[in-house]
Write a protein that holds these residues in place. Structure first.
Motif, PDB file in Angstrom:
ATOM      1  N   PRO A   1      -3.030  -7.243 -87.135  1.00  0.00           N
ATOM      2  CA  PRO A   1      -2.600  -8.526 -86.565  1.00  0.00           C
ATOM      3  C   PRO A   1      -1.752  -9.313 -87.557  1.00  0.00           C
ATOM      4  CG  PRO A   1      -4.827  -8.725 -87.384  1.00  0.00           C
ATOM      5  CD  PRO A   1      -4.416  -7.281 -87.592  1.00  0.00           C
TER       6      PRO A   1
ATOM      7  N   TYR B   1     -11.897  -7.959 -83.862  1.00  0.00           N
ATOM      8  CA  TYR B   1     -11.393  -7.389 -85.105  1.00  0.00           C
ATOM      9  C   TYR B   1     -12.504  -6.635 -85.822  1.00  0.00           C
ATOM     10  CZ  TYR B   1      -7.825 -10.750 -83.953  1.00  0.00           C
ATOM     11  OH  TYR B   1      -6.864 -11.449 -83.282  1.00  0.00           O
TER      12      TYR B   1
ATOM     13  N   GLU C   1      -7.154  -5.297 -85.652  1.00  0.00           N
ATOM     14  CA  GLU C   1      -7.546  -5.640 -84.289  1.00  0.00           C
ATOM     15  C   GLU C   1      -7.870  -4.381 -83.486  1.00  0.00           C
ATOM     16  OE1 GLU C   1      -6.017  -8.647 -80.860  1.00  0.00           O
ATOM     17  OE2 GLU C   1      -4.526  -7.252 -81.655  1.00  0.00           O
TER      18      GLU C   1
ATOM     19  N   MET D   1     -14.143 -17.660 -86.017  1.00  0.00           N
ATOM     20  CA  MET D   1     -14.579 -16.407 -85.409  1.00  0.00           C
ATOM     21  C   MET D   1     -16.055 -16.171 -85.680  1.00  0.00           C
ATOM     22  SD  MET D   1     -11.648 -13.649 -85.697  1.00  0.00           S
ATOM     23  CE  MET D   1      -9.953 -14.056 -86.009  1.00  0.00           C
TER      24      MET D   1
ATOM     25  N   GLU E   1      -2.360 -14.898 -85.866  1.00  0.00           N
ATOM     26  CA  GLU E   1      -3.267 -14.480 -84.784  1.00  0.00           C
ATOM     27  C   GLU E   1      -4.741 -14.679 -85.155  1.00  0.00           C
ATOM     28  OE1 GLU E   1      -1.690 -10.802 -82.393  1.00  0.00           O
ATOM     29  OE2 GLU E   1      -1.132 -10.586 -84.507  1.00  0.00           O
ATOM     30  N   LEU E   2      -5.038 -14.673 -86.437  1.00  0.00           N
ATOM     31  CA  LEU E   2      -6.424 -14.829 -86.889  1.00  0.00           C
ATOM     32  C   LEU E   2      -6.854 -16.290 -86.990  1.00  0.00           C
ATOM     33  CD1 LEU E   2      -6.480 -12.141 -89.709  1.00  0.00           C
ATOM     34  CD2 LEU E   2      -7.531 -11.971 -87.448  1.00  0.00           C
TER      35      LEU E   2
ATOM     36  N   ALA F   1     -14.951 -11.926 -83.946  1.00  0.00           N
ATOM     37  CA  ALA F   1     -14.359 -12.123 -82.615  1.00  0.00           C
ATOM     38  C   ALA F   1     -14.180 -13.600 -82.336  1.00  0.00           C
ATOM     39  CB  ALA F   1     -15.266 -11.498 -81.555  1.00  0.00           C
ATOM     40  N   LYS F   2     -13.088 -13.896 -81.638  1.00  0.00           N
ATOM     41  CA  LYS F   2     -12.838 -15.242 -81.166  1.00  0.00           C
ATOM     42  C   LYS F   2     -13.468 -15.384 -79.799  1.00  0.00           C
ATOM     43  CE  LYS F   2      -8.455 -16.211 -83.416  1.00  0.00           C
ATOM     44  NZ  LYS F   2      -7.057 -16.616 -83.190  1.00  0.00           N
ATOM     45  N   ASP F   3     -13.894 -16.600 -79.474  1.00  0.00           N
ATOM     46  CA  ASP F   3     -14.320 -16.873 -78.106  1.00  0.00           C
ATOM     47  C   ASP F   3     -13.080 -16.896 -77.226  1.00  0.00           C
ATOM     48  OD1 ASP F   3     -17.031 -17.141 -78.684  1.00  0.00           O
ATOM     49  OD2 ASP F   3     -16.811 -19.275 -79.145  1.00  0.00           O
ATOM     50  N   VAL F   4     -13.136 -16.181 -76.124  1.00  0.00           N
ATOM     51  CA  VAL F   4     -11.985 -16.187 -75.205  1.00  0.00           C
ATOM     52  C   VAL F   4     -12.393 -16.681 -73.837  1.00  0.00           C
ATOM     53  CG1 VAL F   4     -10.488 -14.504 -76.268  1.00  0.00           C
ATOM     54  CG2 VAL F   4     -12.363 -13.708 -74.870  1.00  0.00           C
TER      55      VAL F   4
ATOM     56  N   PRO G   1      -8.710  -7.192 -77.577  1.00  0.00           N
ATOM     57  CA  PRO G   1      -8.244  -8.580 -77.484  1.00  0.00           C
ATOM     58  C   PRO G   1      -9.205  -9.538 -78.200  1.00  0.00           C
ATOM     59  CG  PRO G   1      -8.143  -7.499 -75.341  1.00  0.00           C
ATOM     60  CD  PRO G   1      -8.877  -6.570 -76.266  1.00  0.00           C
ATOM     61  N   SER G   2      -8.699 -10.209 -79.222  1.00  0.00           N
ATOM     62  CA  SER G   2      -9.476 -11.171 -80.016  1.00  0.00           C
ATOM     63  C   SER G   2     -10.718 -10.563 -80.650  1.00  0.00           C
ATOM     64  CB  SER G   2      -9.870 -12.389 -79.164  1.00  0.00           C
ATOM     65  OG  SER G   2      -8.722 -13.053 -78.699  1.00  0.00           O
TER      66      SER G   2
END
Length: 160
Positions: free
Chosen positions: A25, A136, A130, A34, A29-30, A157-160, A133-134
């Motif tokens: 990434p 890592y 990555e 997370m 993007e990071l 991971a990001k909350d999506v 999606p979101s």
């Protein structure tokens, strides 16, 4: 791969194969907060030890909750680990993109050789790629007298 649970279901060999085939990434993007989970410790794969580590890393008692990233430029950023129920931010790191320790590809590096970190933490070098999606996958290396050694796999991971 969609979640940290998906990653946690894999063993070290599968995680490494996933990492090799992942995407590098950008630092931008990071950006953000997370959630994290320790996934596997390659040298501790006996079934009873692995089961205990899996339970511990998912529990509210596990001290590490994740990382927060902020890029400054396309080539440099920084971040911090969040611990103890997110009450503490500790172990600052600098980020950059460079050659991976795991193969002939780039990764985002997290360099802990920050003056404010304890000496043992300064010997840690993480890298992430990555895998969804979101989502890592990270490798944590520890520098010892005889070189760098893979200490553990972790996911963020990001909350999506």
């Amino acid at each position: 791969m969609r979640t940290l649970d998906d990653l946690a279901a894999l063993g070290p060999d599968e995680l490494m194969q996933l990492y090799v085939n992942a995407r590098t990434p950008t630092l931008e993007e990071l950006d953000g907060k997370m959630h994290g989970r320790m996934l596997a410790v390659p040298r501790l794969q006996k079934p009873q030890v692995k089961a205990w580590l899996d339970r511990f890393s998912r529990s509210h008692l596990f001290p590490w909750q994740g990382k927060t990233f902020s890029h400054e430029t396309a080539n440099h950023g920084h971040g911090v680990n969040r611990l103890l129920g997110e009450r503490v931010t500790w172990f600052r790191f600098h980020t950059f993109i460079g050659p991976s320790h795991a193969g002939d590809f780039d990764a985002v590096h997290l360099d802990y050789s920050h003056d404010g970190n304890p000496p043992i933490v300064r010997k840690v070098k993480d890298e992430v790629r990555e895998v969804g999606p979101s989502l890592y996958l990270g490798l944590a290396y520890l520098t010892l007298r005889d070189g760098e050694h893979l200490g553990c796999f972790f996911g963020i991971a990001k909350d999506v």
